[in-house]
Scaffold this active site. Sequence first.
Site, PDB file in Angstrom:
ATOM      1  CD  GLU A   1      -4.503   4.479  -1.018  1.00 41.45           C
ATOM      2  OE1 GLU A   1      -5.519   4.455  -1.749  1.00 41.45           O
ATOM      3  OE2 GLU A   1      -4.483   4.993   0.109  1.00 41.45           O
TER       4      GLU A   1
ATOM      5  CG  ASP B   1      -2.029   0.979   1.144  1.00 43.44           C
ATOM      6  OD1 ASP B   1      -3.108   0.605   0.653  1.00 43.44           O
ATOM      7  OD2 ASP B   1      -1.808   2.140   1.544  1.00 43.44           O
TER       8      ASP B   1
END
Lengths: 278, 262
Positions: free
Chosen positions: B135, B92
């Site tokens: 993301e 991430d």
Amino acid sequence: MSDVLNTAQDRVVTPNLPLQLRHKVIAVTSGKGGVGKTFVSANLAAALAKRGLKVLVLDADLGLANLDVVLNLYPKITLHDVFTGKSKLEEAIYKAPGGFSVLLAGSGMVEYSRMTSEVRDSFLHIMEGLVPNYDIVILDTGAGISDVVLFSVSMASEVLLVATPEPTALTDAYATVKVLAAQQKRQTIRMVINQTAKPGDGRAITAQLQLVLDRFVNAGSEHPLSLIHMGDIPADPSVRQAIMRRQLLAQSDPGCPAAQAISQLAKNIDVALLRREG
Amino acid sequence: MIRSPELPQINLSDLRLAEARALLEHDATFQLPSAEESPVAYVQKILDGLCELSLRDPLTGLSNRRCFNNLLNREIDSVARSGKSVLLLMLDIDYFKKVNDTYGHHAGDLVLQAVAKCLETCVRPLDSVARFGGEEFAAILPNCPTSFGSIVAERIRKAVADLSVVVSPTETIKITISIGGTFAPEWVRSTTALWTERADAQLYRAKSAGRNCVFIEEPLSVSVSADEKGMLFGHFLTDDTASENIANFASNGAHNELDELK
Ligand SMILES: Nc1ncnc2c1ncn2[C@@H]1O[C@H](COP(=O)(O)OP(=O)(O)OP(=O)(O)O)[C@@H](O)[C@H]1O
Ligand SMILES: [Mg+2]
């Protein structure tokens, strides 16, 4: 017995059936499929019932444990209906021919054989309601070491590992022992060697497994694991016949060598686990 | 006309293919079928294109989550059967919202694309990288020995930290990622939900520990080595042929992909 499972690190599953309940639960497992788990679960249950115990067998492989076939029982209400809230738990419990109770998963449960946190929670909830009503609850787990199998095993204070003398069954049994040692920090696993050729074979196999464990797993471990040999069951044509007739050994051929071995196994379990004398 | 044993005859002019074709037209990477092709080939190409489209993330070109779940299921199967060691990483981007807020969404997109490209170059051809959502990225590394887990993840983390992403003619930014990983427990049939849940838990630890770091769950070691098998069957040996058979049964094949990992 020390509470080995409470110290287990949470890996695949989180065991949290209360300890006093877990003490009444035996998980029958094997690693390799087709070695006789269901045969042992059902016939052992009958033998324990004959000894005066209140026994329940649960298809803990959620529909893959073929207990229905062995017992020739095809109940209308299954664990699946309890899971979905369609039926009450009591309604799904049936009397099997051998004088014990069964809770079958039902084919609808196969979709749950992929363990999720919800399945885990409902399974635990069901066990919490179930176990207090029995002296012993036997979980017939399925083939392979799935999350479902590991989870069922985590709800049991005792594991009965069924293996046969075949190399592949032994390798899988050994791998299962290693997984249970690593994942659940178990200290004892009880062994049943099924389909043995002659007396003493089972004990020798358990001893050999223990030697390998001591050398490769227990060396330097804080939780050495010991295997306890609980009994052998000889390869016996009566077993196949009983299964073909969809009967328990006690019904079809109570005097056959395999039936005698099962009675002895029941006695050993009774003495070891319930501390009752034979 | 298309004939098929199960299907009724289909008249191509009844199908509304224009919309599907238009969808594919937007994607420069597709070879659009020409109108001269045979009707079957034409429809097949459109279908192939749509399948491809449904498995790919349009922004980064990586596998999307749907595709990734298929891949995960496949790995779960192979782990349960072979006991091979497979690593799942969840990755991430740190403080991604800040990038969007400070430099705008276009900059955010550029960062996602740069990270995607970097991740792809960091792994072996047999590994899969996907955009899991927002993301968050995910990677499956089949046949990855447990002792290599942290090394591989650490290498990926560093590669991203070394990136400089040009987000405008005047601005270049640095980014970092946090990585959580877990091995599929060998021999154990897991589920995609449980496995990603466990990897996510490690990612959460990495985030809590300050980001730009790697957390890999301590793997279970349950492989059964040739030595163990040898000893397990030792007492069955009666003659040389038996011992040879068992040695063959017990030996584990060598995997040369391992070398690429290091
Ligand atoms: N002691 C024995 N002697 C002879 N045959 C046996 C014996 N035990 C089991 N079998 C045979 O093995 C078969 C498989 O047994 P069973 O269905 O109980 O295995 P299982 O471990 O429960 O299988 P699964 O993994 O599929 O659940 C039986 O149908 C029976 O024919
Ligand atoms: Mg069975």
